[in-house]
Design a protein around this motif. Sequence first.
Motif, PDB file in Angstrom:
ATOM      1  N   ILE A  21       0.856  -1.202  -0.059  1.00 30.43           N
ATOM      2  CA  ILE A  21      -0.059  -0.062   0.053  1.00 30.43           C
ATOM      3  C   ILE A  21       0.935   1.257  -0.019  1.00 30.43           C
ATOM      4  CG2 ILE A  21      -1.552   1.314   1.444  1.00 30.43           C
ATOM      5  CD1 ILE A  21      -3.016  -1.054   2.042  1.00 30.43           C
ATOM      6  N   GLY A  22       1.973   1.211   0.737  1.00 28.30           N
ATOM      7  CA  GLY A  22       2.902   2.559   0.759  1.00 28.30           C
ATOM      8  C   GLY A  22       3.342   2.495  -0.838  1.00 28.30           C
ATOM      9  N   PHE A  23       3.842   1.495  -1.403  1.00 29.31           N
ATOM     10  CA  PHE A  23       4.336   1.501  -2.605  1.00 29.31           C
ATOM     11  C   PHE A  23       3.166   2.120  -3.619  1.00 29.31           C
ATOM     12  CE2 PHE A  23       7.593  -1.936  -4.224  1.00 29.31           C
ATOM     13  CZ  PHE A  23       8.320  -0.914  -4.505  1.00 29.31           C
ATOM     14  N   THR A  24       1.960   1.519  -3.523  1.00 29.48           N
ATOM     15  CA  THR A  24       1.038   2.007  -4.396  1.00 29.48           C
ATOM     16  C   THR A  24       0.408   3.588  -4.229  1.00 29.48           C
ATOM     17  OG1 THR A  24      -0.087  -0.015  -4.226  1.00 29.48           O
ATOM     18  CG2 THR A  24      -1.400   1.795  -4.706  1.00 29.48           C
ATOM     19  N   LEU A  25       0.597   4.020  -2.850  1.00 29.53           N
ATOM     20  CA  LEU A  25       0.502   5.522  -2.445  1.00 29.53           C
ATOM     21  C   LEU A  25       1.393   6.547  -3.262  1.00 29.53           C
ATOM     22  CD1 LEU A  25      -1.526   7.020  -0.880  1.00 29.53           C
ATOM     23  CD2 LEU A  25       0.290   7.208   1.076  1.00 29.53           C
ATOM     24  N   VAL A  26       2.610   6.238  -3.432  1.00 24.40           N
ATOM     25  CA  VAL A  26       3.634   7.146  -4.036  1.00 24.40           C
ATOM     26  C   VAL A  26       3.306   6.743  -5.691  1.00 24.40           C
ATOM     27  CG1 VAL A  26       6.258   7.096  -4.569  1.00 24.40           C
ATOM     28  CG2 VAL A  26       5.248   6.955  -2.275  1.00 24.40           C
ATOM     29  N   SER A 197       3.998   6.693   3.157  1.00 17.25           N
ATOM     30  CA  SER A 197       4.767   5.755   2.576  1.00 17.25           C
ATOM     31  C   SER A 197       5.762   4.838   3.347  1.00 17.25           C
ATOM     32  CB  SER A 197       5.114   5.907   1.167  1.00 17.25           C
ATOM     33  OG  SER A 197       5.526   4.636   0.597  1.00 17.25           O
ATOM     34  N   GLY A 198       6.555   5.771   3.778  1.00 19.26           N
ATOM     35  CA  GLY A 198       7.941   5.140   4.186  1.00 19.26           C
ATOM     36  C   GLY A 198       7.323   4.550   5.778  1.00 19.26           C
ATOM     37  N   ALA A 199       6.414   5.249   6.359  1.00 16.69           N
ATOM     38  CA  ALA A 199       6.068   4.869   7.668  1.00 16.69           C
ATOM     39  C   ALA A 199       5.345   3.529   7.549  1.00 16.69           C
ATOM     40  CB  ALA A 199       5.275   5.914   8.374  1.00 16.69           C
ATOM     41  N   LEU A 200       4.404   3.299   6.578  1.00 18.42           N
ATOM     42  CA  LEU A 200       3.882   1.953   6.265  1.00 18.42           C
ATOM     43  C   LEU A 200       5.050   0.867   6.227  1.00 18.42           C
ATOM     44  CD1 LEU A 200       1.024   2.769   4.055  1.00 18.42           C
ATOM     45  CD2 LEU A 200       0.689   2.179   6.531  1.00 18.42           C
ATOM     46  N   ALA A 201       5.803   1.280   5.347  1.00 17.56           N
ATOM     47  CA  ALA A 201       7.092   0.342   5.166  1.00 17.56           C
ATOM     48  C   ALA A 201       7.835   0.111   6.445  1.00 17.56           C
ATOM     49  CB  ALA A 201       8.178   0.653   4.085  1.00 17.56           C
ATOM     50  N   GLY A 202       8.055   0.889   7.082  1.00 18.56           N
ATOM     51  CA  GLY A 202       8.819   0.725   8.418  1.00 18.56           C
ATOM     52  C   GLY A 202       7.835  -0.120   9.646  1.00 18.56           C
ATOM     53  N   GLY A 203       6.546   0.166   9.724  1.00 11.93           N
ATOM     54  CA  GLY A 203       5.733  -0.581  10.189  1.00 11.93           C
ATOM     55  C   GLY A 203       5.802  -2.013   9.951  1.00 11.93           C
ATOM     56  N   ALA A 204       5.687  -2.321   8.506  1.00 13.62           N
ATOM     57  CA  ALA A 204       5.802  -3.795   7.990  1.00 13.62           C
ATOM     58  C   ALA A 204       6.911  -4.438   8.401  1.00 13.62           C
ATOM     59  CB  ALA A 204       5.446  -3.581   6.514  1.00 13.62           C
TER      60      ALA A 204
END
Length: 293
Positions: A21-26, A197-204
Motif C-alpha cells: 500500500i505504501g508502494f501504491t500510494l507513491v 509511504s515510508g511509515a507503512l514500510a517501517g511498520g511492516a
Amino acid sequence: MLLQQLVNGLSLGAVYAVFAIGFTLVFGVMNVLNLSQGAVFMWGAYVGLEVVRTLALPLPLAILAAAGAAGLLGVLSEVLVFRPLQRRGAHRWMGMVGSLALARILIGLAQEIFGTQVVRYPDNALAGAAVELFGARLQLLQIVAIGAALAMVIALAALLRFTNLGRAIRTVAFSETVARLVGVPVDRVRLATFFVSGALAGGAGVLWSLLFQSVSPFMGDGILLKGLTVLILGGLGNVLGALVGGLLLGLVEVASVVAVGSGYRDAVGFGLVLLILLTRPTGLFATRETKRA
C-alpha cells in the motif's frame, strides 16, 4: 489445520499488503516506483529492534518509532532523488534508478552500523503465547500482526477519506496541474505522501521481523519483489487492490507450502499472479485509463 493455515496466510499477506500500500500510494501520486522502499522497510525493522533491545520499550512504541524513522527516510528519498530529478526535467524512469542507488546506500550503511549477521528481536510474552480456537492453536503474535496491519490500513483509509491532507493527496493523484490551480501545496503533499509511504514500510518491517524472527541488511530485497508483484496484481495505483492482492498472495503462498512443499512457494505464488495478469492485464481492481493524470 484449515484455520491454522488461514491465520498463517493472513498474517503473511497482511505484511505484504501494508508494504504494498505504501508502494501504491507513491505510485498513485507520482506515477513512479520508489525502489528504495525495501531498504526503508529494513531500516524500520532495525529501528524497532533497537527500541526494544536498547531502550527496553514495549512493542507498540517500537512500531511507532520504526514508522516515524522510516517515514523520515521516505521523505529523504523525495528530497534527495525525486524532487531534484523532476526539477531538472529528467524522465520519470530516472527516479527509479536514483531510488535504487539510494537503496544500496542505505543497505551499505546498515551493514556498517549493524553488521551483516542475522539478528532477532528479544523474546517477549507474545513470542510463545498462543490461543486455542476451534481446536487450532494460533500464535498470539500472528493475531497481533494481523490486528496491527489492519489498524495501519484503517488509519490510512481514514487519512485519505476524511482529512484535508487526504483530499489533497487524492487531488494531486488525479492531476498535479489541477491541484496547483486550486491552491494545493503540491510540494508539501508530496513530502507527506513519502512520509506516510515510508511509515507503512517501517511498520511492516517490524511486523515481518516479529513473525519470522529475522533482521538483516538484505531483508528488504525479497519484500521489494513481493511489493512490486502485489502492486501490479491489485492494479497500479489502487490502494484497495494492494490490500486484496497482498492478502491473496500470502494465502496462496501458505497454501502452496501445505500442498506441494516450501520449495515451490514462490513458483506457485508468481504462477497465480501470471495467470491472473494473462486474463486481466490491468490487475484485479484497475480502472481503464486513456491518459495518465
